[in-house]
Design a protein around this motif. Structure first.
Motif, short mmCIF file in Angstrom:
data_model
loop_
_atom_site.label_atom_id
_atom_site.label_comp_id
_atom_site.label_asym_id
_atom_site.label_seq_id
_atom_site.Cartn_x
_atom_site.Cartn_y
_atom_site.Cartn_z
N THR A 71 -110.65 91.46 19.61
CA THR A 71 -111.32 92.32 20.53
C THR A 71 -111.11 92.32 22.17
N VAL A 72 -110.73 91.44 22.92
CA VAL A 72 -110.58 91.40 24.06
C VAL A 72 -109.38 92.23 23.94
N THR A 121 -100.20 104.20 21.58
CA THR A 121 -101.15 103.47 23.05
C THR A 121 -100.08 101.98 22.51
N SER A 131 -104.73 99.08 28.06
CA SER A 131 -104.29 99.33 30.27
C SER A 131 -103.76 98.51 30.66
N ASP A 173 -107.41 94.63 22.38
CA ASP A 173 -107.45 95.74 21.75
C ASP A 173 -108.81 96.16 23.09
N TYR A 174 -109.87 95.50 24.15
CA TYR A 174 -110.31 96.26 25.64
C TYR A 174 -109.09 96.31 26.02
N ILE A 175 -108.79 95.17 26.76
CA ILE A 175 -107.64 95.35 28.35
C ILE A 175 -106.35 95.80 27.94
#
Length: 207
Positions: A77-78, A24, A85, A80-82
């Motif tokens: 964390t943020v 990714t 995409s 890795d989440y946002i």
């Protein structure tokens, strides 16, 4: 089965796992690799400037260690989440070329190889406790004493800044041969000092 064959298969499996797990982020990894290897002239300046600005903010605001760790964890964390995409929307899969794939595989291979070399170096160091205990304890005691002296002499923030900056510049310096030149210079200075010391001792003996 040969031990070398087993090691090669194990390394190949690690490389394959790393390629899959980081797929990714492959476009970001390629860009980061270009900067770390100083593909353009402004890359080392950007690394030094970015690292300096970050640590200057830490110096100005003086957050405690718990705040720093919490903010770092929050950013990771943020991100890795946002970011996955966002990356997939910016870098389309059809823009991924054979050359990029080759570079990505080369980066993953180098990471695993350096990791393996580091693990072998650490295991050799601990094995030296049995094979050459005097050298092991001498290196350990001297190294810990030197680190204690450095830690008591230099401030923690500046020491951390110097370490992080060195690690960021290390790939580029290695690629451009700066480390070899530096090690040759240090070795030459050391040899000159040794030769001067020997000549002085020889002069005293003749007197």
């Amino acid at each position: 089965i040969d031990t070398e064959d087993i090691s090669a298969v194990f390394i190949e499996s690690q490389i394959r796992k790393l390629k899959i797990s980081m797929e990714t982020w492959r476009e970001v990894i390629l860009k980061a690799n270009e900067i770390l290897l100083w593909e353009k002239q402004w890359h080392p300046t950007a690394l030094i400037g970015g690292c300096t600005v970050l640590f200057m903010l830490l110096w100005l605001f003086e957050p405690n260690i718990l705040t720093v760790i919490s903010l770092l964890g929050l950013v990771i964390t943020v991100g890795d989440y946002i970011l996955p995409s966002v990356i997939s929307s910016i870098f389309k899969s059809e823009l991924w070329t054979v050359e990029k794939q080759r570079q990505y595989e080369e980066i993953c291979t180098n990471v695993i190889l350096y990791k393996t070399k580091l693990e072998l170096l650490i295991s050799s160091y601990y094995r030296m406790r049995v094979t050459n205990s005097k050298l092991y304890f001498s290196i350990t005691i001297f190294g810990l004493a030197f680190l204690a002296w450095i830690g008591g002499t230099i401030s923690n923030l500046f020491l951390t800044y110097s370490t992080v900056l060195f690690l960021l510049l290390l790939p580029g310096m290695t690629r451009n041969g700066m480390l070899n030149k530096g090690s040759e210079t240090v070795s030459k200075i050391f040899n000159d000092l040794v030769e001067n010391a020997k000549s002085r001792v020889g002069q005293k003996k003749t007197q």
